[in-house]
Design a protein around this motif. Structure first.
Motif, PDB file in Angstrom:
ATOM      1  N   PHE A   1      36.393   7.424  28.536  1.00 37.45           N
ATOM      2  CA  PHE A   1      37.715   7.225  27.946  1.00 37.45           C
ATOM      3  C   PHE A   1      37.695   7.323  26.421  1.00 37.45           C
ATOM      4  O   PHE A   1      38.704   7.634  25.808  1.00 37.45           O
ATOM      5  CB  PHE A   1      38.274   5.874  28.379  1.00 37.45           C
ATOM      6  CG  PHE A   1      38.495   5.778  29.853  1.00 37.45           C
ATOM      7  CD1 PHE A   1      39.412   6.607  30.482  1.00 37.45           C
ATOM      8  CD2 PHE A   1      37.781   4.880  30.631  1.00 37.45           C
ATOM      9  CE1 PHE A   1      39.617   6.539  31.854  1.00 37.45           C
ATOM     10  CE2 PHE A   1      37.980   4.808  32.000  1.00 37.45           C
ATOM     11  CZ  PHE A   1      38.896   5.635  32.617  1.00 37.45           C
ATOM     12  N   VAL A   2      36.556   7.044  25.818  1.00 37.45           N
ATOM     13  CA  VAL A   2      36.459   7.132  24.359  1.00 37.45           C
ATOM     14  C   VAL A   2      36.576   8.584  23.906  1.00 37.45           C
ATOM     15  O   VAL A   2      37.147   8.878  22.853  1.00 37.45           O
ATOM     16  CB  VAL A   2      35.120   6.538  23.865  1.00 37.45           C
ATOM     17  CG1 VAL A   2      35.056   6.550  22.346  1.00 37.45           C
ATOM     18  CG2 VAL A   2      34.914   5.137  24.409  1.00 37.45           C
ATOM     19  N   SER A   3      36.040   9.484  24.703  1.00 33.72           N
ATOM     20  CA  SER A   3      35.881  10.872  24.274  1.00 33.72           C
ATOM     21  C   SER A   3      37.002  11.790  24.727  1.00 33.72           C
ATOM     22  O   SER A   3      36.999  12.979  24.386  1.00 33.72           O
ATOM     23  CB  SER A   3      34.562  11.421  24.820  1.00 33.72           C
ATOM     24  OG  SER A   3      34.662  11.588  26.220  1.00 33.72           O
ATOM     25  N   MET A   4      37.958  11.273  25.501  1.00 35.68           N
ATOM     26  CA  MET A   4      38.974  12.156  26.095  1.00 35.68           C
ATOM     27  C   MET A   4      39.663  13.009  25.024  1.00 35.68           C
ATOM     28  O   MET A   4      39.754  14.231  25.147  1.00 35.68           O
ATOM     29  CB  MET A   4      40.040  11.315  26.801  1.00 35.68           C
ATOM     30  CG  MET A   4      39.534  10.637  28.051  1.00 35.68           C
ATOM     31  SD  MET A   4      39.964  11.594  29.516  1.00 35.68           S
ATOM     32  CE  MET A   4      39.130  10.614  30.779  1.00 35.68           C
ATOM     33  N   ASP A   5      40.145  12.364  23.983  1.00 33.97           N
ATOM     34  CA  ASP A   5      40.888  13.083  22.942  1.00 33.97           C
ATOM     35  C   ASP A   5      39.993  14.087  22.220  1.00 33.97           C
ATOM     36  O   ASP A   5      40.332  15.263  22.115  1.00 33.97           O
ATOM     37  CB  ASP A   5      41.482  12.057  21.965  1.00 33.97           C
ATOM     38  CG  ASP A   5      42.191  12.685  20.791  1.00 33.97           C
ATOM     39  OD1 ASP A   5      43.427  12.731  20.811  1.00 33.97           O
ATOM     40  OD2 ASP A   5      41.511  13.125  19.849  1.00 33.97           O
ATOM     41  N   ILE A   6      38.865  13.620  21.727  1.00 35.18           N
ATOM     42  CA  ILE A   6      38.033  14.515  20.909  1.00 35.18           C
ATOM     43  C   ILE A   6      37.420  15.622  21.761  1.00 35.18           C
ATOM     44  O   ILE A   6      37.309  16.770  21.312  1.00 35.18           O
ATOM     45  CB  ILE A   6      36.950  13.722  20.130  1.00 35.18           C
ATOM     46  CG1 ILE A   6      36.249  14.599  19.088  1.00 35.18           C
ATOM     47  CG2 ILE A   6      35.919  13.101  21.058  1.00 35.18           C
ATOM     48  CD1 ILE A   6      37.045  14.893  17.875  1.00 35.18           C
ATOM     49  N   ALA A   7      37.050  15.322  23.007  1.00 37.36           N
ATOM     50  CA  ALA A   7      36.443  16.354  23.854  1.00 37.36           C
ATOM     51  C   ALA A   7      37.450  17.459  24.162  1.00 37.36           C
ATOM     52  O   ALA A   7      37.117  18.646  24.132  1.00 37.36           O
ATOM     53  CB  ALA A   7      35.904  15.743  25.145  1.00 37.36           C
ATOM     54  N   ALA A   8      38.681  17.079  24.449  1.00 41.16           N
ATOM     55  CA  ALA A   8      39.705  18.095  24.695  1.00 41.16           C
ATOM     56  C   ALA A   8      39.977  18.899  23.426  1.00 41.16           C
ATOM     57  O   ALA A   8      40.101  20.123  23.463  1.00 41.16           O
ATOM     58  CB  ALA A   8      40.987  17.449  25.207  1.00 41.16           C
ATOM     59  N   ASN A   9      40.051  18.219  22.294  1.00 33.62           N
ATOM     60  CA  ASN A   9      40.333  18.932  21.046  1.00 33.62           C
ATOM     61  C   ASN A   9      39.182  19.841  20.617  1.00 33.62           C
ATOM     62  O   ASN A   9      39.415  20.915  20.063  1.00 33.62           O
ATOM     63  CB  ASN A   9      40.702  17.934  19.938  1.00 33.62           C
ATOM     64  CG  ASN A   9      42.166  17.532  20.029  1.00 33.62           C
ATOM     65  OD1 ASN A   9      43.041  18.373  20.220  1.00 33.62           O
ATOM     66  ND2 ASN A   9      42.446  16.240  19.925  1.00 33.62           N
ATOM     67  N   VAL A  10      37.957  19.427  20.866  1.00 33.14           N
ATOM     68  CA  VAL A  10      36.805  20.291  20.589  1.00 33.14           C
ATOM     69  C   VAL A  10      36.894  21.572  21.423  1.00 33.14           C
ATOM     70  O   VAL A  10      36.726  22.683  20.902  1.00 33.14           O
ATOM     71  CB  VAL A  10      35.487  19.544  20.892  1.00 33.14           C
ATOM     72  CG1 VAL A  10      34.346  20.514  21.171  1.00 33.14           C
ATOM     73  CG2 VAL A  10      35.127  18.618  19.727  1.00 33.14           C
ATOM     74  N   LEU A  11      37.190  21.424  22.699  1.00 34.29           N
ATOM     75  CA  LEU A  11      37.246  22.603  23.559  1.00 34.29           C
ATOM     76  C   LEU A  11      38.394  23.531  23.160  1.00 34.29           C
ATOM     77  O   LEU A  11      38.228  24.757  23.131  1.00 34.29           O
ATOM     78  CB  LEU A  11      37.347  22.186  25.025  1.00 34.29           C
ATOM     79  CG  LEU A  11      36.017  21.686  25.605  1.00 34.29           C
ATOM     80  CD1 LEU A  11      36.205  21.040  26.970  1.00 34.29           C
ATOM     81  CD2 LEU A  11      35.024  22.850  25.726  1.00 34.29           C
ATOM     82  N   LEU A  12      39.541  22.963  22.843  1.00 31.01           N
ATOM     83  CA  LEU A  12      40.669  23.797  22.404  1.00 31.01           C
ATOM     84  C   LEU A  12      40.347  24.500  21.093  1.00 31.01           C
ATOM     85  O   LEU A  12      40.649  25.682  20.919  1.00 31.01           O
ATOM     86  CB  LEU A  12      41.931  22.938  22.238  1.00 31.01           C
ATOM     87  CG  LEU A  12      42.600  22.492  23.532  1.00 31.01           C
ATOM     88  CD1 LEU A  12      43.698  21.476  23.228  1.00 31.01           C
ATOM     89  CD2 LEU A  12      43.188  23.679  24.293  1.00 31.01           C
ATOM     90  N   ALA A  13      39.749  23.776  20.165  1.00 29.90           N
ATOM     91  CA  ALA A  13      39.422  24.385  18.867  1.00 29.90           C
ATOM     92  C   ALA A  13      38.384  25.485  19.031  1.00 29.90           C
ATOM     93  O   ALA A  13      38.451  26.528  18.378  1.00 29.90           O
ATOM     94  CB  ALA A  13      38.920  23.316  17.906  1.00 29.90           C
ATOM     95  N   ALA A  14      37.430  25.265  19.930  1.00 25.94           N
ATOM     96  CA  ALA A  14      36.375  26.257  20.146  1.00 25.94           C
ATOM     97  C   ALA A  14      36.912  27.512  20.817  1.00 25.94           C
ATOM     98  O   ALA A  14      36.350  28.595  20.665  1.00 25.94           O
ATOM     99  CB  ALA A  14      35.252  25.655  20.989  1.00 25.94           C
ATOM    100  N   GLY A  15      37.997  27.345  21.588  1.00 30.02           N
ATOM    101  CA  GLY A  15      38.591  28.499  22.239  1.00 30.02           C
ATOM    102  C   GLY A  15      38.594  28.459  23.752  1.00 30.02           C
ATOM    103  O   GLY A  15      38.983  29.428  24.398  1.00 30.02           O
ATOM    104  N   ALA A  16      38.186  27.328  24.333  1.00 30.95           N
ATOM    105  CA  ALA A  16      38.191  27.189  25.791  1.00 30.95           C
ATOM    106  C   ALA A  16      39.457  26.477  26.251  1.00 30.95           C
ATOM    107  O   ALA A  16      40.271  26.054  25.435  1.00 30.95           O
ATOM    108  CB  ALA A  16      36.958  26.400  26.243  1.00 30.95           C
ATOM    109  N   ALA A  17      39.602  26.355  27.571  1.00 31.08           N
ATOM    110  CA  ALA A  17      40.759  25.688  28.164  1.00 31.08           C
ATOM    111  C   ALA A  17      40.283  24.464  28.934  1.00 31.08           C
ATOM    112  O   ALA A  17      39.805  24.594  30.054  1.00 31.08           O
ATOM    113  CB  ALA A  17      41.507  26.643  29.085  1.00 31.08           C
ATOM    114  N   PRO A  18      40.363  23.269  28.336  1.00 31.52           N
ATOM    115  CA  PRO A  18      39.872  22.074  29.006  1.00 31.52           C
ATOM    116  C   PRO A  18      40.881  21.537  30.024  1.00 31.52           C
ATOM    117  O   PRO A  18      42.086  21.667  29.836  1.00 31.52           O
ATOM    118  CB  PRO A  18      39.725  21.072  27.856  1.00 31.52           C
ATOM    119  CG  PRO A  18      40.772  21.475  26.874  1.00 31.52           C
ATOM    120  CD  PRO A  18      40.883  22.985  26.989  1.00 31.52           C
TER     121      PRO A  18
END
Lengths: 278, 278, 278
Positions: B35-52
């Motif tokens: 639950f701590v990482s939900m926001d940052i993990a999704a934003n990392v993937l979007l910024a990198a170019g993937a679809a989380p």
């Protein structure tokens, strides 16, 4: 001012010293908090210099909590499994002598929340930190008043002065330190008290900064400091970081970023120069 | 250096090419994370170019995972329902041939966590990514050593060099790629290995950037690349983004923002110019 | 343009007036949302001027929802307990006459999600807000079409024009306002409709900004405004804040910060100057 710290300077020096001590110790703080605050609470603790661990499963909490320097419990986004996790964690904290802090988010809001908080009070937290309405509601839950705090969701509908006397009674009753935070923060252990007047209204426009503050109290408590000292030091330094951030930013998106930066960079001189007591 | 990539330039070119390929493919990555990482993990993937896609319910995971290009499992904020979700998801990933990555957050911390990780190892992840203490603990869980990794909450108490040999044994034993990340990242498939030396200490002051990195490995794996290649490419490019961010910001609030921006903007030339191998 | 708002200026004035009214009322909005969006959804609501409360336990929702000005339900990171929480909350909202908004994240993705959404439709939301694929899937769930929306995780594979006619039929069938958002936003109550053309592609590179938008519709609805008016006002002002943020930032980390700042600062003149209808 309270009886112990005879002047602002002594309070500022004690707060700054405890921050330095906490950063050197880098205490492991176990946090059971609401889902809204997970990210910001962990980032606040990392920026401040502590080591946060969000661990909540009843299956592993008894094994984990004894390694922690402090435990932080926050009742936001409450659920039956979360209440059970809090019950197990606080019991283990008592067994192992780990100090713990209660953030009674939404106290007074619903019977379910009040029942959960009543159970947590029996586990004797070292510190209770809430807004004025929440502290009023906790005092009612503890049987000290009929007046119900009427929070509006997570927001206070009272100010700190309204709750000061009740906070002192709650502190004496529950044998702990009570902090009612707002534009002015009131901290008491039932005998002593301080009123702190730093901060910025923008802190209420960023979600869960209060939850982060309670985590920060846990970090200060994790140094082995007394509850009263840990609490006023955390409140003072946190609010000063907020004040510095508000000089950099005037809107909540950039304020949040500036706040984390300010907390990370905060030094003893800034605390000494800026602390305001009433 | 390993046997395949005979020089730094080849590794840099391969990493850059895979990033370009991943952005073009925009792989759907299913993430079951804490639950701590939900926001940052999704934003990392979007910024990198993937679809989380954060999907974890056992009721729908078998229907969902077969559409995903990769699955990422992270054991932070573990609970019994989460462990069950991971069990169902990894079983479905195996059935449908979807590659998956394990981030054993907190391995070695409690028996509950170790049991969960032992069960996940039986599902044969393509990649295991953790800090040195976590990788040491996974090796112990796999029966390869008696020495217990002793993580301090989510933080490592070992450095990468201490775990390099054990990581190689774990990779051979579990037939996967193992990455132990820290100031130096060590990646091995049991036969080859690389040591990568980019990054910034500030990356440890932003919560869950490690979880985001594991998600990013999943995105690279979602292109169909081999596990070893996907992993070193993800680690190299992620750490370079961190290094660029640290040139812009020196505190964790603004660093987090700069990191996401840098990951989004990262281009092949930056990777080629900056990659450091030991 | 629709029949009521005969020109762009009237729509801009109505949107600006409703934003001012909402900020003055500071409505309490109960939000049951996914774990990815908790932080950003709360911060969007605080920045916009509303008072968010993330409360989801079935044990307390019936006590809480009647104090709320609006309820927002979001089906991301769905689980059986979350579906139960949504069932209890929407039933209580109906009982107490609290307007509610549905964000059918991932509709069409799995049978579990579609069943949950079918149950929620029976509770008669005042507004349904999704991307084009999700609105298409909801129309199928409601029995209006055979064509399945095929979302790719939380992302749309259709554009707004493809779904406009179906959105109008859904609005008439479900007696509510339907908003399909994307590069162009389409809003209809089955009789009237508007197409709004502000915003920035960067909004899709920050996770859960759509979830935040649905929360913002709830805030507008919490003023007592009609569903159609609340929805187009929320969509217009949100997209304008995105447009302003994109003039400040060209990458998602800093864009997110600039967006929250822009939403907080947004004034009537900016809305009047910038609103674009098709």
């Amino acid at each position: 001012m309270d009886q112990t710290h005879t002047d602002r300077d002594a309070l500022a020096r004690a707060s700054a010293a405890l921050l330095v001590q906490m950063r050197a110790a880098r205490p492991l703080v176990q946090v059971i908090t609401n889902f809204v605050s997970m990210d910001i609470a962990a980032n606040v603790l990392l920026a401040a210099g502590a080591a946060p661990a969000m661990v909540h499963a009843p299956e592993e909490t008894p094994d984990f909590v004894r390694k922690a320097a402090a435990l932080v419990i926050n009742t936001g986004t409450l659920s039956a499994p979360a209440a059970q996790a809090m019950d197990v964690a606080t019991a283990a904290a008592r067994t192992h002598g780990v100090p713990w802090v209660l953030d009674p988010v939404g106290a007074g809001g619903t019977p379910f929340r009040d029942t959960t908080i009543a159970n947590l009070l029996r586990r004797r937290p070292q510190v209770i930190r809430g807004n004025a309405s929440e502290i009023m509601a906790v005092a009612r839950i503890a049987g000290l008043t009929q007046a119900a705090g009427a929070p509006r969701g997570p927001e206070s509908t009272h100010d700190t002065d309204e709750v000061a006397e009740l906070a002192q009674r709650l502190a004496r009753h529950a044998l702990c330190t009570v902090a009612a935070t707002g534009a002015v923060d009131f901290v008491t252990d039932g005998r002593r008290h301080v009123r702190l007047a730093n901060g910025s209204p923008l802190m209420t426009r960023v979600t869960a900064l209060g939850c982060g503050l309670t985590g920060f109290i846990g970090a200060m408590l994790g140094t082995g400091a007394q509850a009263f000292d840990a609490t006023h030091a955390a409140l003072a330094t946190y609010a000063i970081a907020g004040e510095i951030a508000a000089e950099i930013s005037d809107a909540p998106g950039s304020f949040r970023v500036a706040f984390i930066d300010a907390l990370y960079r905060l030094d003893e001189q800034q605390i000494f120069d800026r602390l305001r007591c009433l």
